[in-house]
Design an enzyme around this catalytic site. Structure first.
Site, short mmCIF file in Angstrom:
data_model
loop_
_atom_site.label_atom_id
_atom_site.label_comp_id
_atom_site.label_asym_id
_atom_site.label_seq_id
_atom_site.Cartn_x
_atom_site.Cartn_y
_atom_site.Cartn_z
N VAL A 7 0.82 -1.32 0.02
CA VAL A 7 0.09 0.08 -0.17
C VAL A 7 1.05 1.33 -0.17
CG1 VAL A 7 -1.84 1.07 1.25
CG2 VAL A 7 -1.93 -1.39 1.01
N CYS A 8 0.60 2.14 -0.97
CA CYS A 8 1.58 3.03 -1.03
C CYS A 8 0.67 4.48 -1.18
CB CYS A 8 2.38 3.09 -2.39
SG CYS A 8 1.38 2.74 -3.89
N ALA A 9 1.29 5.46 -1.55
CA ALA A 9 0.58 7.01 -1.89
C ALA A 9 0.09 6.96 -3.37
CB ALA A 9 1.43 8.05 -1.47
#
Length: 101
Positions: A7-9
């Site tokens: 999960v990232c930006a």
């Protein structure tokens, strides 16, 4: 086959890490599906993954991710050093340990 969600930006640097992790998985002969999604989209696959790893830049959103992921699914923030150096081997091995526990 185990599924690992990062999960990232926005997904740019995390996509590079996904590729490094896949390379290491191929080297050690482990079949895994690894993909990256922004926090806003992680709920769409939350029930299908075996482990969720958060990029250090979204560590503050861990509680939000915990609300959409099954309780038994491990969730952990990726070590900042491993993330910064794109240590696909280290991140993959940590994910596999979390799945095994």
């Amino acid at each position: 086959m185990k599924k690992i969600l990062l999960v990232c930006a926005a997904g740019m640097s995390t996509s590079l890490l996904v590729n490094k992790m896949k390379e290491h998985a191929n080297e050690i002969g482990t079949e895994v599906e690894i993909f990256a999604l922004p926090v806003s989209e992680c709920s769409s696959v939350a029930d299908e993954v075996d482990v969720v790893l958060l990029g250090p830049q979204v560590r503050y959103q861990k509680a939000q991710v915990e609300k959409v992921v099954k309780k038994e699914t491990p969730i952990e923030v990726i070590d900042m050093r491993d993330y910064g150096t794109m240590n696909g081997k280290g991140v993959l091995e940590r994910a596999l340990k979390l799945i095994a526990n």
